[in-house]
Design a protein around this motif. Structure first.
Motif, short mmCIF file in Angstrom:
data_model
loop_
_atom_site.label_atom_id
_atom_site.label_comp_id
_atom_site.label_asym_id
_atom_site.label_seq_id
_atom_site.Cartn_x
_atom_site.Cartn_y
_atom_site.Cartn_z
N THR A 9 0.84 -1.11 -0.06
CA THR A 9 0.13 0.22 0.05
C THR A 9 0.91 1.22 0.04
O THR A 9 0.27 2.23 0.17
CB THR A 9 -0.84 0.10 1.12
N PHE A 10 2.07 1.12 -0.12
CA PHE A 10 3.11 2.08 0.12
C PHE A 10 3.40 2.87 -1.37
O PHE A 10 4.43 2.69 -2.01
CB PHE A 10 4.33 1.82 0.61
N VAL A 11 2.32 3.68 -1.53
CA VAL A 11 2.56 4.55 -2.92
C VAL A 11 3.73 5.68 -2.89
O VAL A 11 3.88 6.07 -1.83
CB VAL A 11 1.41 5.32 -3.39
N PRO A 12 4.54 5.90 -3.87
CA PRO A 12 4.48 5.26 -5.14
C PRO A 12 5.52 4.18 -5.36
O PRO A 12 6.37 3.82 -6.44
CB PRO A 12 4.77 6.27 -6.25
N MET A 13 6.26 3.65 -4.06
CA MET A 13 7.43 2.75 -4.17
C MET A 13 7.04 1.43 -4.48
O MET A 13 7.72 0.82 -5.28
CB MET A 13 8.14 3.01 -2.56
N TYR A 20 -0.27 3.27 5.89
CA TYR A 20 -0.48 4.57 5.77
C TYR A 20 -1.66 5.10 4.93
O TYR A 20 -2.14 6.10 4.99
CB TYR A 20 1.04 5.33 5.30
N ASP A 21 -2.05 4.05 4.17
CA ASP A 21 -3.40 4.35 3.60
C ASP A 21 -4.52 4.33 4.58
O ASP A 21 -5.42 5.40 4.35
CB ASP A 21 -3.50 3.17 2.67
N ASN A 22 -4.53 3.92 5.57
CA ASN A 22 -5.44 3.79 6.58
C ASN A 22 -5.31 5.12 7.52
O ASN A 22 -6.33 5.58 7.88
CB ASN A 22 -5.52 2.70 7.41
N ALA A 23 -4.25 5.52 7.63
CA ALA A 23 -3.73 6.58 8.30
C ALA A 23 -4.17 8.06 7.84
O ALA A 23 -4.77 8.68 8.46
CB ALA A 23 -2.20 6.73 8.83
N ILE A 24 -4.01 8.03 6.48
CA ILE A 24 -4.48 9.08 5.66
C ILE A 24 -5.95 9.17 5.75
O ILE A 24 -6.57 10.26 5.88
CB ILE A 24 -3.83 9.03 4.17
N ARG A 25 -6.57 8.19 5.54
CA ARG A 25 -8.18 8.11 5.55
C ARG A 25 -8.86 8.64 6.91
O ARG A 25 -9.81 9.34 6.85
CB ARG A 25 -8.61 6.57 5.28
N ASP A 26 -8.17 8.13 8.05
CA ASP A 26 -8.61 8.58 9.32
C ASP A 26 -8.32 10.11 9.37
O ASP A 26 -9.07 10.89 10.11
CB ASP A 26 -7.91 8.08 10.52
N LEU A 27 -7.27 10.79 8.89
CA LEU A 27 -6.96 12.17 8.68
C LEU A 27 -7.85 12.89 7.87
O LEU A 27 -8.45 13.74 8.69
CB LEU A 27 -5.52 12.40 8.14
N ASN A 81 7.98 11.16 0.21
CA ASN A 81 7.73 10.75 -1.25
C ASN A 81 6.36 10.15 -1.26
O ASN A 81 5.69 10.16 -2.28
CB ASN A 81 8.73 9.57 -1.35
N LEU A 82 5.80 9.33 -0.23
CA LEU A 82 4.42 8.89 -0.10
C LEU A 82 3.42 10.19 -0.16
O LEU A 82 2.59 10.15 -1.05
CB LEU A 82 4.22 8.05 0.94
N VAL A 83 3.85 11.08 0.69
CA VAL A 83 2.87 12.12 0.86
C VAL A 83 2.52 12.86 -0.59
O VAL A 83 1.48 13.19 -0.96
CB VAL A 83 3.15 12.88 2.06
N ARG A 84 3.65 13.19 -1.10
CA ARG A 84 3.79 14.08 -2.12
C ARG A 84 2.99 13.33 -3.37
O ARG A 84 2.26 13.87 -4.11
CB ARG A 84 4.96 14.81 -2.55
N TYR A 85 3.03 11.94 -3.41
CA TYR A 85 2.47 11.19 -4.58
C TYR A 85 0.99 11.24 -4.35
O TYR A 85 0.27 11.49 -5.30
CB TYR A 85 3.11 9.79 -4.73
N TYR A 86 0.79 10.94 -3.18
CA TYR A 86 -0.82 10.76 -2.68
C TYR A 86 -1.46 12.31 -3.12
O TYR A 86 -2.58 12.19 -3.44
CB TYR A 86 -0.77 10.55 -1.04
#
Length: 265
Positions: free
Chosen positions: A49-53, A182-189, A202-207
């Motif tokens: 689930t670790f975009v974009p890696m 982190y996918d679940n963490a961002i959804r809760d945010l 890197n993950l955050v900016r891609y997301y």
């Protein structure tokens, strides 16, 4: 009688010749299969689930920057590569138990990790950044006092904030909220269950590039810079050295740049 003997001799020669040809064909075929079976295979563990890696796309296919980079490296090494989704919190355990041969998925180098794995030279830089929703009143690290902070369990972000005990003690419940991905963490945010998250830049900016930067805010304050490496079992320096050397070749002939531009435009 002579004619009969001649015919029998010819038949015998044909049979021997045919048998020999079949035998050679079987032997060659067997040799090819043996070579294929003996070709080395490496199992790479990753958080899918670790975009974009490295992540599963809408078709369920594992894709990403690290996936493409690993494929290129192992192709050049003539090694088959298999990608294995794992529980990221258990990644070093999976490695040291032999379930996987490498961790290659935005794996940040830290002092704690140096003790349990051997690793390549850094191939990509990263930061641990603080992310909020755009309308949040959190503007600095100090504003996180009494707030709910989300972090992935087993992440280098968690290691970074745990080094700052004074900061952690000021959070809501004196601890961050831990997530499996982190996918679940961002959804809760996004739905307001947390006030902020700390994650790989890197993950955050891609997301954000996919969701729209008008919804989120990345604070200037962060929890430090770090480097991505490929990790192997402590005693597997042989494979590490091969990957290290090939990564260097991939960078020198600019193949790395092509893969980078595909995922980080």
């Amino acid at each position: 009688m002579k004619n009969i003997l001649k015919k029998m001799a010819v038949i015998s020669m044909i049979a021997v010749s045919t048998f020999g040809t079949i035998g050679c064909a079987k032997e060659n075929k067997s040799g090819d299969n043996t070579n294929s079976k003996n070709k080395q295979q490496v199992i790479v563990g990753l958080d899918n689930t670790f975009v974009p890696m490295g992540f599963s796309d809408e078709n369920g296919e594992l894709v990403g920057f690290d996936v493409d980079l690993a494929k290129e490296v192992f192709y050049r090494l003539n090694i088959n590569v298999k990608f294995q989704p794992i529980d990221w919190a258990m990644k070093e355990t999976e490695l040291n138990s032999g379930n996987i041969d490498a961790i290659w998925n935005g794996y940040s180098l830290s002092d704690e990790r140096k003790k349990v794995v051997t690793y390549t030279k850094p191939y990509l830089e990263n930061k641990q950044v603080i992310v909020t929703m755009k309308d949040s009143n959190i503007k600095t690290k100090k504003d996180l006092k009494g707030k709910k902070l989300g972090i992935q369990q087993g992440s280098s972000a968690l290691e970074a904030i745990e080094k700052q005990a004074d900061f952690v003690n000021k959070l809501d419940n004196k601890a961050p909220i831990l997530y499996d991905t982190y996918d679940n963490a961002i959804r809760d945010l996004e739905v307001g269950r947390t006030d902020a998250i700390v994650s790989d830049e890197n993950l955050v900016r891609y997301y954000i590039s996919k969701k729209g930067d008008q919804k989120y805010n990345i604070l200037q304050d962060n929890f430090g810079e770090e480097s991505y490496v490929v990790a192997f079992k402590k005693d597997n320096s042989k494979l590490r050295d091969k990957v290290d050397m090939t990564l260097n070749d991939v960078k020198n002939d600019r193949s790395f740049d092509k893969i980078y531009s595909k995922w980080f435009k």
